[in-house]
Write a protein that holds these residues in place. Structure first.
Motif, short mmCIF file in Angstrom:
data_model
loop_
_atom_site.label_atom_id
_atom_site.label_comp_id
_atom_site.label_asym_id
_atom_site.label_seq_id
_atom_site.Cartn_x
_atom_site.Cartn_y
_atom_site.Cartn_z
N ASN A 130 35.31 -3.37 115.00
CA ASN A 130 35.64 -4.30 116.07
C ASN A 130 35.58 -5.74 115.58
O ASN A 130 36.43 -6.56 115.91
N ALA A 131 34.57 -6.05 114.77
CA ALA A 131 34.44 -7.40 114.22
C ALA A 131 35.63 -7.72 113.32
O ALA A 131 36.21 -8.81 113.40
N ALA A 143 40.42 -6.57 106.04
CA ALA A 143 41.59 -5.69 105.98
C ALA A 143 41.20 -4.29 105.52
O ALA A 143 41.68 -3.27 106.05
N LEU A 144 40.31 -4.21 104.53
CA LEU A 144 39.85 -2.91 104.04
C LEU A 144 39.04 -2.17 105.09
O LEU A 144 39.18 -0.95 105.26
N ILE A 145 38.20 -2.88 105.83
CA ILE A 145 37.38 -2.25 106.85
C ILE A 145 38.25 -1.64 107.93
O ILE A 145 38.00 -0.52 108.40
N VAL A 146 39.28 -2.35 108.34
CA VAL A 146 40.19 -1.80 109.35
C VAL A 146 40.85 -0.53 108.82
O VAL A 146 40.93 0.49 109.52
N ASN A 150 20.00 -6.60 106.47
CA ASN A 150 21.10 -7.40 106.98
C ASN A 150 22.11 -6.46 107.62
O ASN A 150 22.66 -5.59 106.96
N ILE A 151 22.35 -6.63 108.91
CA ILE A 151 23.19 -5.69 109.66
C ILE A 151 24.61 -5.63 109.12
O ILE A 151 25.25 -4.58 109.12
N ARG A 152 25.11 -6.75 108.63
CA ARG A 152 26.47 -6.79 108.11
C ARG A 152 26.58 -5.92 106.85
O ARG A 152 27.53 -5.12 106.73
N VAL A 153 25.64 -6.08 105.95
CA VAL A 153 25.64 -5.29 104.72
C VAL A 153 25.47 -3.80 105.05
O VAL A 153 26.16 -2.95 104.49
N ALA A 154 24.57 -3.49 105.97
CA ALA A 154 24.35 -2.10 106.36
C ALA A 154 25.62 -1.48 106.92
O ALA A 154 25.96 -0.33 106.61
N GLN A 155 26.36 -2.22 107.73
CA GLN A 155 27.57 -1.68 108.33
C GLN A 155 28.70 -1.54 107.31
O GLN A 155 29.47 -0.58 107.37
N ILE A 156 28.80 -2.48 106.37
CA ILE A 156 29.81 -2.34 105.31
C ILE A 156 29.54 -1.08 104.50
O ILE A 156 30.45 -0.28 104.23
N LEU A 157 28.29 -0.89 104.11
CA LEU A 157 27.93 0.30 103.32
C LEU A 157 28.16 1.57 104.11
O LEU A 157 28.61 2.59 103.56
#
Length: 327
Positions: free
Chosen positions: A214-215, A84-87, A260-267
């Motif tokens: 998108n994810a 929800a935060l990412i969106v 880790n691609i997920r961590v990189a994208q969150i940051l």
């Protein structure tokens, strides 16, 4: 060539509990009966069990270690809040990237707001141009875009064009504008209009934002695999520098986490919102929400028995604390 399909049998809810037990999942903090109810009415096995990847297996490589059903639930809930935060963050990033672009156009005496769109469309190859024109026509059927499309379809001004195209198409246009401004700057060296290199950096960072948005928008799990891994997405040096200088993390620690691609994208999402959102009110509002999220990370579990999760959550909490100070 014969294609062989692997088909797993459907499990009843009682069988799902037994399946988890066979995999080493324990039911100390949440009873088996409560877990069965949770699987019936709160989530489903495939989604919840995805978070097992964050836990090591025993010597037989068949059973997970230190994994309670409550851990899976906790990670799933934290992941829900994160999506929800990412969106919300990514929508703000898109908005303020448009604000930044229009600021450059508005302050640029060499731009009328129309030519830049025409030249962008002309610069595209036939396939790309067809795709974006088709996208515009599809959006023209939307009650939110059809009036603007009907009024300007033969000659879009930039401020209308960016409202009708998708985020992905906007990023392509953003990069084109940055390169165009750079060429103009070379022609008029006495009239510095902007930092085009900064806009090009924005483009590559926002590509990463788009992927995790998108994810999140498709409700995909994000925190279900935090292990270091090889990936093709290049992590921005601008982000690495900020992690090192602002957060005080060592280069080796940062390298492991952004592998880790997920961590990189969150940051990246957190960083780009800090960088682009020029509204103090929005930054203040998001800071409060992000700190609530950071507080939630260790609220139910310290994760002392899982350094992969604990170190990742510590990094995210540190990024929020440094990039979004409150008080």
């Amino acid at each position: 060539m014969t294609v062989v399909y692997i088909q797993k049998r459907k499990l009843s809810y009682n069988q799902q509990i037994e399946h988890l037990k066979q995999k080493g999942v324990q039911f100390h903090k949440i009873s088996e009966q409560d877990a069965l109810h949770y699987l019936q009415y709160n989530t489903y096995l495939f989604k919840l069990s995805a978070y097992r990847k964050n836990y090591p297996k025993d010597i037989t490589n068949t059973r997970y270690l230190h994994l309670d059903f409550s851990n899976l639930v906790d990670l799933a809930v934290i992941d829900m809040y994160l999506r929800a935060l990412i969106v919300k963050l990514s929508l703000n990033i898109e908005h303020f990237a448009k604000v930044k672009l229009l600021r450059q156009v508005t302050d640029n005496k060499h731009e009328d707001g129309y030519c830049i769109v025409r030249e962008y469309l002309s610069s595209l190859d036939e396939s790309s141009r067809h795709n974006i024109l088709s996208e515009l026509e599809r959006n023209a059927r939307s009650p939110y875009c059809k009036e603007a499309y009907a009024k300007y379809k033969d000659n879009f001004p930039v401020w209308v064009f960016i409202e009708i195209i998708s985020f992905g198409s906007f990023l392509s246009f953003y990069k084109f504008c940055a390169e165009r401004f750079s060429a103009q700057f070379a022609s008029f060296p006495n009239k510095p209009l902007h930092n085009s290199r900064d806009m090009i950096n924005d483009f590559y960072l926002m590509l990463s934002v788009k992927r995790i948005r998108n994810a999140a928008a498709h409700n995909n799990c994000i925190l279900n695999d935090l292990r270091a891994q090889k990936h093709r997405e290049q992590v921005s040096f601008e982000l690495i520098r900020s992690l090192r200088n602002d957060l005080g993390f060592g280069s080796e620690s940062i390298r492991k986490k952004v592998s880790n691609i997920r961590v990189a994208q969150i940051l990246t999402c957190l960083y780009m919102h800090k960088k682009l959102a020029s509204s103090q009110g929005i930054q203040r509002h998001l800071s409060a929400e992000l700190h609530e999220f950071a507080d939630r990370l260790f609220q139910k579990n310290t994760y002392d028995d899982n350094q992969l999760i604990k170190s990742t959550f510590t990094l995210l909490a540190s990024a929020i604390d440094k990039w979004y100070p409150i008080g």
